[in-house]
Structures are given as C-alpha cells and as structure tokens.
Design a protein around this motif. Sequence first.
Motif, PDB file in Angstrom:
ATOM      1  N   ASN A 114       0.819  -1.211   0.000  1.00 49.41           N
ATOM      2  CA  ASN A 114       0.000   0.000   0.000  1.00 49.41           C
ATOM      3  C   ASN A 114       0.852   1.260   0.000  1.00 49.41           C
ATOM      4  O   ASN A 114       0.499   2.263  -0.632  1.00 49.41           O
ATOM      5  N   GLY A 115       1.971   1.221   0.704  1.00 47.11           N
ATOM      6  CA  GLY A 115       2.839   2.398   0.757  1.00 47.11           C
ATOM      7  C   GLY A 115       3.409   2.750  -0.610  1.00 47.11           C
ATOM      8  O   GLY A 115       3.473   3.930  -0.995  1.00 47.11           O
ATOM      9  N   ARG A 116       3.824   1.727  -1.356  1.00 46.90           N
ATOM     10  CA  ARG A 116       4.362   1.976  -2.697  1.00 46.90           C
ATOM     11  C   ARG A 116       3.278   2.533  -3.619  1.00 46.90           C
ATOM     12  O   ARG A 116       3.513   3.465  -4.393  1.00 46.90           O
ATOM     13  N   ALA A 117       2.058   1.957  -3.517  1.00 40.51           N
ATOM     14  CA  ALA A 117       0.948   2.441  -4.341  1.00 40.51           C
ATOM     15  C   ALA A 117       0.581   3.876  -3.967  1.00 40.51           C
ATOM     16  O   ALA A 117       0.271   4.696  -4.841  1.00 40.51           O
ATOM     17  N   LEU A 118       0.628   4.196  -2.674  1.00 39.59           N
ATOM     18  CA  LEU A 118       0.324   5.553  -2.235  1.00 39.59           C
ATOM     19  C   LEU A 118       1.368   6.538  -2.753  1.00 39.59           C
ATOM     20  O   LEU A 118       1.028   7.661  -3.154  1.00 39.59           O
ATOM     21  N   ALA A 119       2.626   6.139  -2.763  1.00 40.48           N
ATOM     22  CA  ALA A 119       3.678   7.024  -3.287  1.00 40.48           C
ATOM     23  C   ALA A 119       3.387   7.390  -4.744  1.00 40.48           C
ATOM     24  O   ALA A 119       3.516   8.556  -5.140  1.00 40.48           O
TER      25      ALA A 119
ATOM     26  N   GLU B 224       2.430  24.336  -2.834  1.00 39.13           N
ATOM     27  CA  GLU B 224       3.512  24.904  -2.025  1.00 39.13           C
ATOM     28  C   GLU B 224       3.731  24.123  -0.737  1.00 39.13           C
ATOM     29  O   GLU B 224       4.805  24.191  -0.135  1.00 39.13           O
ATOM     30  N   ARG B 225       2.701  23.347  -0.336  1.00 38.14           N
ATOM     31  CA  ARG B 225       2.803  22.654   0.949  1.00 38.14           C
ATOM     32  C   ARG B 225       1.894  21.429   0.928  1.00 38.14           C
ATOM     33  O   ARG B 225       0.683  21.546   0.790  1.00 38.14           O
ATOM     34  N   LEU B 226       2.488  20.246   1.019  1.00 36.45           N
ATOM     35  CA  LEU B 226       1.738  18.990   1.071  1.00 36.45           C
ATOM     36  C   LEU B 226       1.848  18.410   2.470  1.00 36.45           C
ATOM     37  O   LEU B 226       2.954  18.340   3.038  1.00 36.45           O
ATOM     38  N   ALA B 227       0.707  18.014   3.041  1.00 32.77           N
ATOM     39  CA  ALA B 227       0.693  17.454   4.393  1.00 32.77           C
ATOM     40  C   ALA B 227      -0.008  16.099   4.380  1.00 32.77           C
ATOM     41  O   ALA B 227      -0.965  15.877   3.629  1.00 32.77           O
ATOM     42  N   LEU B 228       0.481  15.172   5.216  1.00 34.88           N
ATOM     43  CA  LEU B 228      -0.120  13.852   5.380  1.00 34.88           C
ATOM     44  C   LEU B 228      -0.572  13.700   6.826  1.00 34.88           C
ATOM     45  O   LEU B 228       0.193  13.995   7.766  1.00 34.88           O
TER      46      LEU B 228
ATOM     47  N   SER C 156       5.831   4.581   4.948  1.00 32.49           N
ATOM     48  CA  SER C 156       6.250   3.691   3.867  1.00 32.49           C
ATOM     49  C   SER C 156       6.234   4.426   2.530  1.00 32.49           C
ATOM     50  O   SER C 156       7.148   4.285   1.709  1.00 32.49           O
ATOM     51  N   ALA C 157       5.195   5.245   2.304  1.00 34.95           N
ATOM     52  CA  ALA C 157       5.092   5.991   1.051  1.00 34.95           C
ATOM     53  C   ALA C 157       6.257   6.961   0.885  1.00 34.95           C
ATOM     54  O   ALA C 157       6.814   7.101  -0.219  1.00 34.95           O
ATOM     55  N   VAL C 158       6.647   7.640   1.962  1.00 38.19           N
ATOM     56  CA  VAL C 158       7.775   8.569   1.883  1.00 38.19           C
ATOM     57  C   VAL C 158       9.050   7.814   1.523  1.00 38.19           C
ATOM     58  O   VAL C 158       9.838   8.249   0.670  1.00 38.19           O
ATOM     59  N   HIS C 159       9.266   6.671   2.159  1.00 35.92           N
ATOM     60  CA  HIS C 159      10.459   5.864   1.858  1.00 35.92           C
ATOM     61  C   HIS C 159      10.486   5.488   0.376  1.00 35.92           C
ATOM     62  O   HIS C 159      11.507   5.669  -0.300  1.00 35.92           O
ATOM     63  N   HIS C 160       9.360   4.961  -0.131  1.00 37.44           N
ATOM     64  CA  HIS C 160       9.316   4.539  -1.536  1.00 37.44           C
ATOM     65  C   HIS C 160       9.413   5.751  -2.471  1.00 37.44           C
ATOM     66  O   HIS C 160      10.041   5.662  -3.538  1.00 37.44           O
TER      67      HIS C 160
ATOM     68  N   ARG D  60      12.651   8.805  -6.356  1.00 39.17           N
ATOM     69  CA  ARG D  60      12.893  10.210  -6.683  1.00 39.17           C
ATOM     70  C   ARG D  60      11.628  10.907  -7.179  1.00 39.17           C
ATOM     71  O   ARG D  60      11.661  11.680  -8.146  1.00 39.17           O
ATOM     72  N   HIS D  61      10.536  10.630  -6.488  1.00 38.15           N
ATOM     73  CA  HIS D  61       9.280  11.295  -6.826  1.00 38.15           C
ATOM     74  C   HIS D  61       9.360  12.770  -6.456  1.00 38.15           C
ATOM     75  O   HIS D  61       9.946  13.145  -5.429  1.00 38.15           O
ATOM     76  N   ARG D  62       8.705  13.597  -7.249  1.00 38.96           N
ATOM     77  CA  ARG D  62       8.740  15.041  -7.018  1.00 38.96           C
ATOM     78  C   ARG D  62       7.873  15.466  -5.837  1.00 38.96           C
ATOM     79  O   ARG D  62       8.121  16.514  -5.243  1.00 38.96           O
ATOM     80  N   TRP D  63       6.875  14.678  -5.494  1.00 37.37           N
ATOM     81  CA  TRP D  63       6.004  15.088  -4.396  1.00 37.37           C
ATOM     82  C   TRP D  63       6.745  15.141  -3.070  1.00 37.37           C
ATOM     83  O   TRP D  63       6.355  15.901  -2.169  1.00 37.37           O
ATOM     84  N   THR D  64       7.801  14.357  -2.924  1.00 39.84           N
ATOM     85  CA  THR D  64       8.523  14.360  -1.647  1.00 39.84           C
ATOM     86  C   THR D  64       9.157  15.716  -1.354  1.00 39.84           C
ATOM     87  O   THR D  64       9.357  16.084  -0.195  1.00 39.84           O
ATOM     88  N   ALA D  65       9.475  16.476  -2.403  1.00 42.93           N
ATOM     89  CA  ALA D  65      10.046  17.813  -2.201  1.00 42.93           C
ATOM     90  C   ALA D  65       8.982  18.812  -1.769  1.00 42.93           C
ATOM     91  O   ALA D  65       9.313  19.888  -1.247  1.00 42.93           O
ATOM     92  N   ARG D  66       7.712  18.495  -1.977  1.00 37.86           N
ATOM     93  CA  ARG D  66       6.611  19.365  -1.574  1.00 37.86           C
ATOM     94  C   ARG D  66       6.083  19.004  -0.189  1.00 37.86           C
ATOM     95  O   ARG D  66       5.310  19.758   0.402  1.00 37.86           O
ATOM     96  N   LEU D  67       6.482  17.853   0.317  1.00 42.55           N
ATOM     97  CA  LEU D  67       5.977  17.385   1.613  1.00 42.55           C
ATOM     98  C   LEU D  67       6.604  18.196   2.736  1.00 42.55           C
ATOM     99  O   LEU D  67       7.827  18.252   2.876  1.00 42.55           O
TER     100      LEU D  67
END
Length: 407
Positions: A194-199, A214-218, A230-234, A239-246
Amino acid sequence: MAPVKSLRGSDLRGVARLATDATAGLADLVEAMHERIARVPGLPGARLEGRTRGVTGLVYKSIRGVTRVVGGSIESLLGLLAPALGPDDPVPEREALIAALNGVLGDYLAATANPLATPMALRRDGRALALEPGALAGRLPDAGRRPLVLIHGLCMNDLQWTRGGHDHGAALAAALGFTPVYLHYNSGLHVSINGRALARLLESLVEQWPGPVERLALLGHSMGGLLARSAVHHGLQARHRWTARLTDMVFLGTPHHGAPLERAGHRLDIVLGATPYAAPLARLGRVRSAGITDLHHGNLLDEDWVGRDRFARRADRRQPVPLPAAVRCFAVAGSIGQRSGDLKERLLGDGLVPLDSALGRHPDPSRGLDFPPGRQWTGQGINHLDLLASEQVGVQVQRWMDPGGSG
C-alpha cells in the motif's frame, strides 16, 4: 448490516464467492481434524497432509466439488441481477462493512480477484477523484496550494474521518486553508504494498493538482501513519517530485513499533499449533490478513516480510526507517488513563496502541523515532477511535500545522 438498497451487484457476487471459498475451506479444516483423530497414536504411518482415505475422503471431495459448482452458478445469476440492485452512492453502513472485511481478509480478496476487494483511490465525500486537472478543479473548487491527504486505519474507510460530527480535515481546511482529500484503500494488504501504491498516487496528485503546490501534508490515523512513512520511503527511493513538496506529517495513534492485539493472535497460533489434535485449528488464526500481521512489529518495507513465514515465531527484524529529515513530523498518542503515568496508561495506552509505540520510543536507539518533545503530545482519557473526534487533538494539530505557531 447495510440496508438492501445500498447493496451492489458486485457486492453480492463477492459475498457469494467468499461463501463458496469459506465452505470449501471449512470442509478442509474438518477433514484435517478427522485425519488427525483417526490416526493411531504411536504407530508409524504416512502423513496424509490433512486428507482422509476411502469413503470418508470421497465424501469430503464431493462436498468441495458441489460447493464450487453451486457457488459458480449463484455468482452468474447475481451478475444478471446486478442492474436491478442499488446505485453506487456511498452509504456509510455499506462502506464500514466492506472496510472491515478488507481489513481482515483483504489480501485474500485481492489475490482471488474478489469484487469486494477495495481498490486504492483518493476520494472526496466518498467518491473517487479523477487525477487530472479539469476533473480535480471541478470536484475541488476550493483547491488551494495546500493539499492535505488523510489516511485511515485498519478496517476503516475515508468516511469514518467524520466522527461525532468532527472531521480533522474539514477543521484544518477552515482554520488554515488546507484542501483535504481522503485515501481509501484495502487495509488487509501489506503496508509496504500500500505504501508503494500511495507514493505513486501522491506523485499523480501533485502533478495534476489544479495550481502550484507549495505545501503537502499527510495526516494518518493508526495504520494510516505506517502507510505514510512507507510511502515517503518509496517516494524518496523513486525520486518522486512530491517528496520535495511534503512539509508536514501528523500521526494519530500510529503503532510505529507494533500493537499487542496482533501479538496475542500470534501467540494463539503457537499454542494451537503445538497441540496435535487442535493443530488444524491454527488455520483459523492464519485467516488474518497481511496488513494485520504487519502490525506485529510495525513493518514498513518489503524486506520486513518477503521470504518469511508471517505466522511463525519471529523477532523484530525490521529495517530501521527514520523520520524524513526535511519534514516536520508530529505524534499524537491517546491514553485511556486519566492521569499521566497511571497503570492504564502504562499497560494499555489508548486501548489498542501502547504509548511508547505511538510516540516512536524504542529501547534500540536505531529503531527509535526522533520526535522532538514539542512535537509529541498525549491526550488523557482519549481512546484509539476518540483520536478522530477529540477537540483537544484537533486544537493540538491545528497549533502544530499553523505556520505562525510553535510547531
């Protein structure tokens, strides 16, 4: 049970298939016990792998065969009746029942392509969001630059974020301008799957968001917090771009280091398996889903379970996954005790998740999660589900998430 008007054709076909599988499985269980009891103690003999011989074996084989034929006929008939059944409107009672079933049997439902298996989707008001700019703008006319993704826990669904008339997502939208969307997923699958799919889903969400992010929150409740980690790790690995917005992650009663109830189920497996005549009954304990067994220690990665018997006696062999360094992370723990440090708090935490697990504390420093003191909070007299509706929790989360606050 959900009212008849809320049933869908796929629901009834899924139930028929599940009932067929359950009947055949029960026949296997009874035959295995029969074979154990019929075996003469102390005498050598070939093991029959739970199967009986002769007329008795023929009877059990016939039961399984008839069950499959009848089950297939019923499923075909229900397919023809599907147009006459209820609409696809989200009904809370049905959603709760399907979510609970997925939590307990979700991996089996997915493996057998059962229509009851829940596909992962981001939703609003119980309806899936199409991840393309025009569709998102139409469904989210209030979309700003701060998407907030809320991730529910085991055996739950996205509609259950509204509890006691309160929804943390709606409250954060009103107070701080976040735009809430809600993850809906099969909580019986492994957390890492599920974490990989969520990523991947978050990558699509940020790419297709109607406007710059400008700001993504979980915000994760219970197992939902494990999915977020798990999603953040994956996401970082890919190298997903959303991690830079988190920018923010909030955990409500997340079992970062496991939950005692899963461990109790594991101990029952061991006891039953060690008793010769009761050993076949240990299969009942193995019905629980991969998602549930991941809660034994709080697995996040494939490496934590691939190649291992998830029902076997096991030590904690998880790969340490620290909190992401560039993200503000906050932990909320509930306590059914009325005073800090009392016996209920020390033994039970919020009733499901111990205090140390929810706050990321672990005797092994390499496994401990470094939540600064100002980013962890314990609510007295608040149980696991009350974390969703507590005004105190809501106020604390808003204080943390406020850019001008002390978080």
